[in-house]
Design a protein around this motif. Structure first.
Motif, mmCIF file in Angstrom:
data_model
loop_
_atom_site.group_PDB
_atom_site.id
_atom_site.type_symbol
_atom_site.label_atom_id
_atom_site.label_comp_id
_atom_site.label_asym_id
_atom_site.label_seq_id
_atom_site.Cartn_x
_atom_site.Cartn_y
_atom_site.Cartn_z
ATOM 1 N N ARG A 1 8.063 -2.824 6.062
ATOM 2 C CA ARG A 1 8.695 -3.900 5.281
ATOM 3 C C ARG A 1 9.965 -4.388 5.980
ATOM 4 N N THR A 2 10.728 -3.430 6.492
ATOM 5 C CA THR A 2 11.977 -3.805 7.187
ATOM 6 C C THR A 2 11.661 -4.667 8.406
ATOM 7 N N LEU A 3 10.643 -4.248 9.161
ATOM 8 C CA LEU A 3 10.289 -5.004 10.374
ATOM 9 C C LEU A 3 9.836 -6.426 10.026
ATOM 10 N N CYS A 4 9.082 -6.542 8.924
ATOM 11 C CA CYS A 4 8.619 -7.877 8.509
ATOM 12 C C CYS A 4 9.790 -8.761 8.095
ATOM 13 N N TYR A 5 10.810 -8.151 7.504
ATOM 14 C CA TYR A 5 11.935 -8.948 6.995
ATOM 15 C C TYR A 5 12.999 -9.188 8.063
ATOM 16 N N LEU A 6 12.961 -8.394 9.116
ATOM 17 C CA LEU A 6 14.012 -8.455 10.143
ATOM 18 C C LEU A 6 14.265 -9.868 10.704
ATOM 19 N N PRO A 7 13.211 -10.642 11.040
ATOM 20 C CA PRO A 7 13.484 -11.979 11.591
ATOM 21 C C PRO A 7 14.305 -12.869 10.670
ATOM 22 N N VAL A 8 14.244 -12.602 9.365
ATOM 23 C CA VAL A 8 14.970 -13.444 8.410
ATOM 24 C C VAL A 8 16.482 -13.253 8.559
ATOM 25 N N VAL A 9 16.892 -12.034 8.875
ATOM 26 C CA VAL A 9 18.334 -11.771 8.941
ATOM 27 C C VAL A 9 18.916 -12.017 10.336
ATOM 28 N N LEU A 10 18.052 -12.266 11.313
ATOM 29 C CA LEU A 10 18.568 -12.565 12.662
ATOM 30 C C LEU A 10 19.155 -13.974 12.676
ATOM 31 N N PRO A 11 20.165 -14.246 13.537
ATOM 32 C CA PRO A 11 20.735 -15.595 13.584
ATOM 33 C C PRO A 11 19.661 -16.623 13.949
ATOM 34 N N VAL A 12 19.541 -17.633 13.097
ATOM 35 C CA VAL A 12 18.434 -18.592 13.230
ATOM 36 C C VAL A 12 18.454 -19.307 14.582
ATOM 37 N N VAL A 13 19.621 -19.806 14.967
ATOM 38 C CA VAL A 13 19.692 -20.600 16.194
ATOM 39 C C VAL A 13 19.343 -19.748 17.413
ATOM 40 N N GLN B 1 0.842 -1.204 0.000
ATOM 41 C CA GLN B 1 0.000 0.000 0.000
ATOM 42 C C GLN B 1 0.875 1.251 0.000
ATOM 43 N N ARG B 2 0.275 2.314 -0.528
ATOM 44 C CA ARG B 2 0.972 3.601 -0.436
ATOM 45 C C ARG B 2 0.574 4.248 0.880
ATOM 46 N N MET B 3 1.446 4.214 1.829
ATOM 47 C CA MET B 3 1.145 4.835 3.129
ATOM 48 C C MET B 3 2.457 5.228 3.805
ATOM 49 N N ARG B 4 2.325 6.068 4.810
ATOM 50 C CA ARG B 4 3.526 6.520 5.520
ATOM 51 C C ARG B 4 4.111 5.377 6.347
ATOM 52 N N GLY B 5 5.417 5.294 6.345
ATOM 53 C CA GLY B 5 6.106 4.304 7.178
ATOM 54 C C GLY B 5 6.113 2.902 6.590
#
Lengths: 431, 309
Positions: free
Chosen positions: B113-125, B104-108
């Motif tokens: 998107r960054t918050l949704c993707y953040l768990p992917v880049v955290l160390p899995v273990v 969507q076009r909205m502020r923030g």
């Protein structure tokens, strides 16, 4: 041509990188003529620090002792990898099962000739049960027992007082244990008794104490070389009492998360905990909020208990067996006398070092722990905590397939016999 | 008609040689770390081998044992399929929902998107270990929240019925990678189609099901395959989260990958069954191949295509 040479150089470098991935292993002769003996333990950082301090006292101009740091949490993975890579250190902490299996395959140095004399470090210098169980059927001793784990029930004195129950003591019965668990549960504890040993993979061995104590047959005739497992009427009776305890909520069910059971006991959340004497060392540093005690395992008629000694093994390819044996002797006879006063984790199998353990417990006021360990060491009726055979994991899978469901009432008690029959088939096909 | 110029042929030959030289490290690595282990594991699958002794040829005994006498094999298959059935649709649905929301076009929205993707880049273990604390039935955050909300608590990882759903929840924590691929697909849908649909009076529901979903359906097929492979190869979560580290309680979370590991690298004191574990590897490999082939074969039924045959 020049470009091809560069590329060839790059390839050689890559090959070199691949070839230099090995690590660890026994050390052997150093350039200064000294022999380095490597040691690997599964101890905590605090105990390892004490071991290092004690090893600093090892005086031999020709020998250097080097302890290899390894995370105690991943010890089994590390050991598997080093074993398959043939890179085991000269001395490594091992269980009785590892020692039996590895010795059977010729992977360990046989110390029987060095231990055969009547000197101060012969077979006679060790607890007889521990040493007997470390010998293979053909008399080889692929490692030396170091510490003996004993088992019992930790109890919260105030919780027992509040429930109006006498605290457990040597000679208490299985019925008394379940009654106490029910009363503690009724008094507000989520579970009156947490006993992973009776619900997890090795549980039939713990329940075997009931049948042995009641005059019935043990679950197996020998954990090292079993010919059969038996589920008789007394064994089934013992399991039925446990099933009733789980059904009523007095006993924690299979799958109970034991990862923080020690801290929950310390915080007064678990009033009765079936576990080992090793918790005592932790209770000295992280003092529980409760007043606690440690009692021997319950009995039906006669006392019966579990035996479980851990030890130190040496691979067959150690480069200097004489130097390694000197360090092994120092570890077993002297290091424990220096480590145990600060960290009384278990009683040494080497009888000459046992006083240091009991003195440490007495000094710390852990009198019930000392008396329970002494009682366990004297028990005449014992059984090992698990199979030590090559096919142990196959039997373990069969136990996992039946035991939890039987305890939770999803399968009938008669399936105990089905489980036993299937394990007997595994024994037969592997004998 | 003239012959191709010779100097150019020489140049091509030289380039080809250089290419082979530069490819050589990768080819050597592929041969040493993929092809060779593949051949060895196929051989070990037909042997009784514990990693220490000399492998003993036993034919198809390992497979026979797997399908007939091993009490853990079929529960492992069941646990694996349950994981696939629970995880794949949920990861697709949540991934797509997040992608649509983040499109969507909205502020923030960038932060979102960054918050949704953040768990992917955290160390899995590390992440999985934290979840283990969250799910602790005695002191964990999950049960505390349920208690505050006056809802019944759960045994989570300690209960044989709740253990696998708990593992699926942890796996869904990394749904950000699915979201990103869907987001890229959504942004590739031509905007004029949406404008035309709106002019025709189509509502958001119609636009989503008649335009968006058909146009991203090829990506959906890709996602189904990717998520299926992720579920079939799940290892870290059941290994770290199960109370005994072996896929407990009972066999409730012993998925095939964990079963293979447990047999190949058993707990302290147990002897490895590398021959048997290798046989299980090949069965898992065949299961993956069959499922992916079936997905690809039948994908044309529900994949939008603008080609007219």
């Amino acid at each position: 041509m020049k470009r091809t040479l560069h590329a060839a150089g790059a390839l050689l470098a890559a090959g070199g990188l691949l070839a230099t991935s090995a690590c660890g292993g026994s050390s052997g002769q150093e350039s200064d003529g000294k022999t380095t003996v490597t040691v690997m333990t599964w101890e905590s950082n605090a105990t390892n620090k004490l071991i290092d301090q004690a090893l600093a006292g090892f005086q031999d101009p020709d020998i250097t002792v080097k302890r290899i740091d390894t995370p105690n949490g991943n010890y089994s993975d590390k050991l598997s990898a080093l074993t398959q890579a043939k890179k085991l250190p000269d001395l490594f902490w091992c269980g009785n099962d590892t020692e039996q299996q590895y010795t059977g395959q010729g992977l360990l140095t046989d110390w029987s000739s060095k231990l055969s004399g009547s000197g101060d470090f012969g077979t006679g210098s060790f607890d007889s049960t521990a040493m007997k169980n470390w010998k293979t059927a053909d008399g080889r001793i692929g490692g030396v027992p170091s510490l003996m784990n004993t088992y019992g029930v930790w109890y919260d004195i105030d919780a027992f007082k509040a429930a109006g129950i006498p605290v457990p003591a040597a000679g208490w019965t299985w019925d008394q244990m379940y009654e106490a668990a029910a009363k503690l549960h009724a008094k507000g504890a989520k579970y009156g008794l947490v006993a992973d040993a009776m619900t997890a993979l090795d549980a039939p061995f713990s329940l075997s104490l009931y049948s042995q104590s009641a005059g019935g047959a043990p679950f197996t005739d020998d954990v090292h070389h079993p010919t059969k497992v038996t589920v008789d009427a007394t064994f089934t009776e013992g399991v039925s009492k446990l099933v009733a305890g789980i059904k009523s909520g007095a006993v924690a069910p299979p799958g109970y998360d034991i990862s923080n059971q020690q801290s929950l006991f310390s915080a007064g959340e678990i009033p009765m905990l079936w576990s080992g004497q090793w918790l005592a060392a932790g209770f000295l540093t992280d003092k529980p909020k409760i007043k606690y005690g440690f009692a021997p395992l319950p009995q039906a008629d006669e006392p019966a208990t579990l035996y479980d000694a851990v030890g130190i093994c040496t691979p067959s390819y150690t480069k200097n067996a004489d130097a390694t044996f000197k360090v092994l002797k120092y570890l077993d006879s002297t290091v424990w006398t220096k480590v145990l006063p600060d960290s009384p984790v278990a009683v040494p199998a080497y009888t000459g070092a046992q006083d240091s353990y009991f003195n440490a417990l007495d000094k710390a006021g852990q009198t019930t722990v000392a008396s329970t360990v002494r009682t366990d060491l004297k028990a005449s009726s014992t059984i090992g905590v698990r199979f030590t055979t090559q096919w142990a994991s196959q039997a373990g899978d069969l136990i996992t397939a039946y035991w939890p469901d039987i305890l939770q009432g999803k399968k009938p008690l008669s399936d105990l016999q089905t489980m036993a029959d299937k394990i007997n088939e595994v024994i037969k096909s592997n004998s | 008609m003239t012959a191709p110029p010779r100097p150019q042929r020489r140049k091509l030959g030289s380039d080809a040689r250089a290419a082979y030289v530069f490819l050589a490290p990768a080819l050597i690595g592929f041969t040493v770390f993929v092809v060779y282990p593949l051949i060895r594991s196929a051989y070990f699958a037909l042997t009784q081998y514990n990693g220490l002794s000399v492998p003993k040829f036993v034919g198809f005994d390992n497979f026979r044992r797997m399908f007939t006498t091993d009490p853990s094999f079929w529960p492992s298959v069941r646990a694996t399929l349950l994981l696939v059935v629970l995880y794949v649709p949920l990861s697709l649905a949540i991934g797509l929902a997040l992608a649509v929301f983040c499109n969507q076009r909205m502020r923030g929205v960038s932060l979102l998107r960054t918050l949704c993707y953040l768990p992917v880049v955290l160390p899995v273990v590390a992440t999985i270990t934290l979840w283990k604390f969250v799910f602790n039935p005695q002191v964990g955050l999950a049960n505390q929240v349920l208690t505050w909300l006056h809802l019944p608590t759960s045994e989570w990882l300690s209960g044989s019925d709740s253990a696998m759903p708990s593992i699926v929840i942890v796996m869904l924590w990394s749904v950000g990678s699915t979201m990103i691929i869907f987001l890229a697909a959504l942004q590739a849908v031509p905007t004029e189609l949406y404008e035309a649909a709106r002019l025709d009076g189509a509502g958001p529901r119609t636009v989503f099901f008649r335009i968006t979903l058909p146009l991203i359906s090829p990506i959906m097929v890709l996602q189904v395959v990717l998520q299926m492979v992720t579920a079939l190869q799940a290892f870290n979560q059941p290994k770290i989260l199960s109370p005994d580290g072996m896929g407990g309680p009972g066999f409730s979370t012993r998925v095939l990958m964990l079963s293979i590991y447990t047999n190949g690298f058993p707990s302290l004191g147990r002897v490895a069954q590398l021959g048997y574990a290798s046989a299980q590897v090949w069965v898992l490999f065949l299961v993956i191949v069959v499922l992916i082939a079936a997905t690809a074969r039948f994908s044309s039924i529900w994949t939008y295509s603008d080609h007219v045959s």
